[in-house]
Design an enzyme around this catalytic site. Sequence first.
Site, PDB file in Angstrom:
ATOM      1  N   THR A 122      34.592  -4.266  16.933  1.00  0.00           N
ATOM      2  CA  THR A 122      35.893  -4.931  16.176  1.00  0.00           C
ATOM      3  C   THR A 122      36.488  -3.742  15.619  1.00  0.00           C
ATOM      4  O   THR A 122      35.984  -2.787  15.192  1.00  0.00           O
ATOM      5  CB  THR A 122      35.125  -6.151  15.292  1.00  0.00           C
ATOM      6  OG1 THR A 122      36.059  -6.169  14.370  1.00  0.00           O
ATOM      7  CG2 THR A 122      33.914  -4.958  14.617  1.00  0.00           C
ATOM      8  N   ASP A 123      37.846  -4.106  15.227  1.00  0.00           N
ATOM      9  CA  ASP A 123      38.604  -3.274  14.306  1.00  0.00           C
ATOM     10  C   ASP A 123      37.984  -3.241  12.732  1.00  0.00           C
ATOM     11  O   ASP A 123      38.052  -2.370  11.956  1.00  0.00           O
ATOM     12  CB  ASP A 123      40.107  -3.541  14.105  1.00  0.00           C
ATOM     13  CG  ASP A 123      40.498  -4.963  13.755  1.00  0.00           C
ATOM     14  OD1 ASP A 123      39.273  -5.778  13.560  1.00  0.00           O
ATOM     15  OD2 ASP A 123      41.458  -5.365  13.802  1.00  0.00           O
ATOM     16  N   GLU A 124      36.964  -4.055  12.458  1.00  0.00           N
ATOM     17  CA  GLU A 124      36.749  -4.345  11.235  1.00  0.00           C
ATOM     18  C   GLU A 124      35.684  -3.139  10.796  1.00  0.00           C
ATOM     19  O   GLU A 124      35.517  -2.705   9.517  1.00  0.00           O
ATOM     20  CB  GLU A 124      35.649  -5.420  10.782  1.00  0.00           C
ATOM     21  CG  GLU A 124      36.658  -6.642  11.321  1.00  0.00           C
ATOM     22  CD  GLU A 124      36.300  -7.887  10.381  1.00  0.00           C
ATOM     23  OE1 GLU A 124      35.083  -7.834   9.349  1.00  0.00           O
ATOM     24  OE2 GLU A 124      36.650  -8.928  10.335  1.00  0.00           O
ATOM     25  N   TYR A 149      28.761  -7.877   8.145  1.00  0.00           N
ATOM     26  CA  TYR A 149      29.076  -8.171   9.478  1.00  0.00           C
ATOM     27  C   TYR A 149      29.628  -6.759  10.169  1.00  0.00           C
ATOM     28  O   TYR A 149      28.984  -6.265  11.099  1.00  0.00           O
ATOM     29  CB  TYR A 149      30.078  -9.248   9.569  1.00  0.00           C
ATOM     30  CG  TYR A 149      30.978  -9.044  11.045  1.00  0.00           C
ATOM     31  CD1 TYR A 149      30.270  -9.439  12.171  1.00  0.00           C
ATOM     32  CD2 TYR A 149      32.212  -8.737  11.129  1.00  0.00           C
ATOM     33  CE1 TYR A 149      31.032  -9.272  13.609  1.00  0.00           C
ATOM     34  CE2 TYR A 149      33.048  -8.583  12.227  1.00  0.00           C
ATOM     35  CZ  TYR A 149      32.337  -9.004  13.675  1.00  0.00           C
ATOM     36  OH  TYR A 149      32.724  -9.000  14.660  1.00  0.00           O
ATOM     37  N   LYS A 153      28.203  -4.257  12.793  1.00  0.00           N
ATOM     38  CA  LYS A 153      28.851  -3.751  14.298  1.00  0.00           C
ATOM     39  C   LYS A 153      29.124  -2.305  14.337  1.00  0.00           C
ATOM     40  O   LYS A 153      29.052  -1.949  15.388  1.00  0.00           O
ATOM     41  CB  LYS A 153      30.292  -4.513  14.191  1.00  0.00           C
ATOM     42  CG  LYS A 153      30.074  -6.157  14.305  1.00  0.00           C
ATOM     43  CD  LYS A 153      29.421  -6.575  15.923  1.00  0.00           C
ATOM     44  CE  LYS A 153      30.537  -6.103  17.017  1.00  0.00           C
ATOM     45  NZ  LYS A 153      29.824  -6.715  18.184  1.00  0.00           N
TER      46      LYS A 153
HETATM   47  P1  NAD Z   1      31.104 -16.273  18.622  1.00  0.00           P
HETATM   48  O1  NAD Z   1      30.361 -16.271  17.441  1.00  0.00           O
HETATM   49  O2  NAD Z   1      31.935 -17.088  18.886  1.00  0.00           O
HETATM   50  O3  NAD Z   1      29.998 -15.997  19.820  1.00  0.00           O
HETATM   51  C1  NAD Z   1      28.687 -15.156  19.862  1.00  0.00           C
HETATM   52  C2  NAD Z   1      27.989 -15.791  20.932  1.00  0.00           C
HETATM   53  O4  NAD Z   1      26.679 -14.906  21.074  1.00  0.00           O
HETATM   54  C3  NAD Z   1      27.267 -17.384  20.765  1.00  0.00           C
HETATM   55  O5  NAD Z   1      27.471 -17.936  22.119  1.00  0.00           O
HETATM   56  C4  NAD Z   1      25.822 -17.115  20.390  1.00  0.00           C
HETATM   57  O6  NAD Z   1      24.974 -18.187  20.808  1.00  0.00           O
HETATM   58  C5  NAD Z   1      25.593 -15.828  20.953  1.00  0.00           C
HETATM   59  N1  NAD Z   1      24.282 -15.167  20.514  1.00  0.00           N
HETATM   60  C6  NAD Z   1      24.287 -14.733  19.138  1.00  0.00           C
HETATM   61  N2  NAD Z   1      23.216 -14.298  18.980  1.00  0.00           N
HETATM   62  C7  NAD Z   1      22.477 -14.094  20.100  1.00  0.00           C
HETATM   63  C8  NAD Z   1      21.191 -13.585  20.388  1.00  0.00           C
HETATM   64  N3  NAD Z   1      20.523 -13.229  19.583  1.00  0.00           N
HETATM   65  N4  NAD Z   1      21.059 -13.559  21.701  1.00  0.00           N
HETATM   66  C9  NAD Z   1      21.905 -13.955  22.840  1.00  0.00           C
HETATM   67  N5  NAD Z   1      22.861 -14.789  22.450  1.00  0.00           N
HETATM   68  C10 NAD Z   1      23.227 -14.507  21.040  1.00  0.00           C
HETATM   69  O7  NAD Z   1      31.663 -14.788  18.768  1.00  0.00           O
HETATM   70  P2  NAD Z   1      32.959 -14.209  19.460  1.00  0.00           P
HETATM   71  O8  NAD Z   1      34.154 -14.511  18.301  1.00  0.00           O
HETATM   72  O9  NAD Z   1      33.350 -14.748  20.589  1.00  0.00           O
HETATM   73  O10 NAD Z   1      32.914 -12.581  19.386  1.00  0.00           O
HETATM   74  C11 NAD Z   1      32.064 -12.176  20.542  1.00  0.00           C
HETATM   75  C12 NAD Z   1      32.057 -10.568  20.250  1.00  0.00           C
HETATM   76  O11 NAD Z   1      33.551 -10.167  20.175  1.00  0.00           O
HETATM   77  C13 NAD Z   1      31.242 -10.230  19.087  1.00  0.00           C
HETATM   78  O12 NAD Z   1      30.357  -9.089  19.542  1.00  0.00           O
HETATM   79  C14 NAD Z   1      32.249  -9.829  17.989  1.00  0.00           C
HETATM   80  O13 NAD Z   1      31.783  -8.865  17.071  1.00  0.00           O
HETATM   81  C15 NAD Z   1      33.264  -9.148  18.812  1.00  0.00           C
HETATM   82  N6  NAD Z   1      34.704  -9.333  18.428  1.00  0.00           N
HETATM   83  C16 NAD Z   1      35.174 -10.670  17.960  1.00  0.00           C
HETATM   84  C17 NAD Z   1      36.611 -10.809  17.688  1.00  0.00           C
HETATM   85  C18 NAD Z   1      37.293 -11.919  17.226  1.00  0.00           C
HETATM   86  O14 NAD Z   1      38.210 -12.136  16.543  1.00  0.00           O
HETATM   87  N7  NAD Z   1      36.425 -13.205  17.510  1.00  0.00           N
HETATM   88  C19 NAD Z   1      37.284  -9.561  17.673  1.00  0.00           C
HETATM   89  C20 NAD Z   1      36.843  -8.269  18.097  1.00  0.00           C
HETATM   90  C21 NAD Z   1      35.463  -8.290  18.602  1.00  0.00           C
HETATM   91  O1  DAU Z   2      39.324  -8.261  13.214  1.00  0.00           O
HETATM   92  C1  DAU Z   2      38.558  -8.682  14.069  1.00  0.00           C
HETATM   93  C2  DAU Z   2      37.455  -9.845  13.434  1.00  0.00           C
HETATM   94  O2  DAU Z   2      38.299 -11.067  13.232  1.00  0.00           O
HETATM   95  C3  DAU Z   2      36.133 -10.065  14.310  1.00  0.00           C
HETATM   96  O3  DAU Z   2      35.363  -8.903  14.348  1.00  0.00           O
HETATM   97  C4  DAU Z   2      35.426 -11.203  13.606  1.00  0.00           C
HETATM   98  O4  DAU Z   2      34.257 -11.528  14.455  1.00  0.00           O
HETATM   99  C5  DAU Z   2      36.305 -12.319  13.438  1.00  0.00           C
HETATM  100  O5  DAU Z   2      35.537 -13.411  12.802  1.00  0.00           O
HETATM  101  C6  DAU Z   2      37.666 -11.822  12.571  1.00  0.00           C
HETATM  102  O6  DAU Z   2      37.139 -11.696  11.388  1.00  0.00           O
HETATM  103  P1  DAU Z   2      37.977 -12.281  10.117  1.00  0.00           P
HETATM  104  O7  DAU Z   2      37.375 -12.073   8.900  1.00  0.00           O
HETATM  105  O8  DAU Z   2      39.195 -11.153  10.090  1.00  0.00           O
HETATM  106  O9  DAU Z   2      38.353 -13.638  10.733  1.00  0.00           O
HETATM  107  P2  DAU Z   2      38.713 -15.153   9.930  1.00  0.00           P
HETATM  108  O10 DAU Z   2      39.206 -15.989  10.885  1.00  0.00           O
HETATM  109  O11 DAU Z   2      37.237 -15.404   9.164  1.00  0.00           O
HETATM  110  O12 DAU Z   2      39.512 -14.724   8.671  1.00  0.00           O
HETATM  111  C7  DAU Z   2      40.952 -14.334   8.877  1.00  0.00           C
HETATM  112  C8  DAU Z   2      41.636 -14.255   7.510  1.00  0.00           C
HETATM  113  O13 DAU Z   2      41.519 -15.407   6.962  1.00  0.00           O
HETATM  114  C9  DAU Z   2      40.932 -13.371   6.463  1.00  0.00           C
HETATM  115  O14 DAU Z   2      41.555 -12.437   5.672  1.00  0.00           O
HETATM  116  C10 DAU Z   2      39.890 -14.366   5.674  1.00  0.00           C
HETATM  117  C11 DAU Z   2      40.972 -15.289   5.589  1.00  0.00           C
HETATM  118  N1  DAU Z   2      40.381 -16.741   5.256  1.00  0.00           N
HETATM  119  C12 DAU Z   2      39.372 -17.223   6.461  1.00  0.00           C
HETATM  120  C13 DAU Z   2      38.598 -18.462   6.487  1.00  0.00           C
HETATM  121  C14 DAU Z   2      37.542 -18.739   7.117  1.00  0.00           C
HETATM  122  C15 DAU Z   2      40.750 -17.452   4.549  1.00  0.00           C
HETATM  123  O15 DAU Z   2      41.657 -17.292   3.501  1.00  0.00           O
HETATM  124  N2  DAU Z   2      40.199 -19.011   4.408  1.00  0.00           N
HETATM  125  C16 DAU Z   2      39.064 -19.289   5.097  1.00  0.00           C
HETATM  126  O16 DAU Z   2      38.575 -20.179   4.903  1.00  0.00           O
END
Ligand code: NAD
Ligand code: DAU
Length: 336
Positions: A122-124, A149, A153
């Site tokens: 992630t970019d975080e 988190y 990562k």
């Molecule tokens: P998600 O939370 O939707 O899905 C995570 C999945 O991992 C789930 O299906 C869960 O059951 C599985 N899991 C969790 N713990 C496990 C374990 N111990 N063994 C096997 N499976 C397990 O997550 P997502 O949003 O799809 O993100 C996927 C990946 O991409 C993560 O590594 C996250 O850090 C990265 N990522 C997410 C975003 C985003 O915007 N969502 C952006 C950049 C990177």
């Molecule tokens: O940047 C990549 C990341 O994006 C991934 O690594 C994470 O897995 C993914 O969850 C996401 O993280 P964020 O924290 O940016 O996403 P989230 O949807 O939780 O929040 C997006 C923005 O909205 C953030 O500034 C927090 C705000 N927010 C979020 C929630 C859930 C609110 O204002 N209210 C809310 O209830």
Amino acid sequence: MKVLVTGGAGFIGANFIHWVLKNRDWDIINLDKLTYAGNLESLKSLEDNSRYEFVQGDICDPKLVNDLMSKVDYVVHFAAESHVDRSVLEPGVFIQTNVVGTQVMLQAALENKIKRFHHVSTDEVYGALGLDGGKKFDENTPYDPHSPYSASKASSDHLVRAYGDTFDLEYTITNCSNNYGPYQFPEKMIPLFVANAREDKPLPIYGDGEYIRDYLYVDDHCEAIALVLEKGKSQETYCVGGDSERSINQMAETILKSLEKPESLMTFVKDRPGHDRRYAIDHSKITKELGWKPRVTFDEGIEKTIKWNLDNADWIQNILSGEYQKYYEKQYGERL
Ligand code: NAD
Ligand code: DAU
């Protein structure tokens, strides 16, 4: 090509599996623990697909992971705890899954001579940018994570690189910005806001709402991962982003306008601790080396995503009832 995908029942993993089965001839084994975030409903249409196999299990289980890796050449590692707010409430499981689990995966990849271990990050990990100025993250930005988190990562990224430097593991890493699209768990901002707006419930906006994220349609992320796995240089990192920076306030306004709901639903609540102000990605490396760039415009992607969430009310409803309610109460009970 046979690929072990971890976390394939989650948001991006499920989209990746659908994308690969449509756009590549690879076979996939999906290892997923099915935590609260894993949902086999997202993969229901693949149950009879001979190129796809599902295994329920934990990435922290070395025996299982070793066994599965002996059957594949490539690994794409998505499995993680992914929600920042949950990492504030319960950090321990983030360390267990994201750090310990990744180390178990790396050790097995080494022992099974995996051709390429792709780590999805992630970019975080890069911390926060200011609202002023056009600075962006790139592959050389120093790590500066602020939440349990992002720290977990960041640790996993360091472990992947350490396995490369110490043991010559063939790996690649992508650090991507916020994904959006179908099958996203409704704890995340976009599906949460759509679900609440639909029912005329308040949209909880953290702090002043002026926190910026870069949004990338999930299919574009899937394509970037596939290209890096196929053609990316071994032991390199690629930053992936959508060229679409939006604040929380802008996202709430867009969603409310699309659903024809009043802006009075925007409700400012107590901020997320350690909240990063702004993320933005310079993706010129992957564009130059692999010819990747985001294909889906923000306007197109957000309309598709809102429509998917409205058309799939059953998928959402199954989640909103049950265990998720307890989390919602804990997270928002005193805020709303
Ligand atoms: P998600 O939370 O939707 O899905 C995570 C999945 O991992 C789930 O299906 C869960 O059951 C599985 N899991 C969790 N713990 C496990 C374990 N111990 N063994 C096997 N499976 C397990 O997550 P997502 O949003 O799809 O993100 C996927 C990946 O991409 C993560 O590594 C996250 O850090 C990265 N990522 C997410 C975003 C985003 O915007 N969502 C952006 C950049 C990177
Ligand atoms: O940047 C990549 C990341 O994006 C991934 O690594 C994470 O897995 C993914 O969850 C996401 O993280 P964020 O924290 O940016 O996403 P989230 O949807 O939780 O929040 C997006 C923005 O909205 C953030 O500034 C927090 C705000 N927010 C979020 C929630 C859930 C609110 O204002 N209210 C809310 O209830």
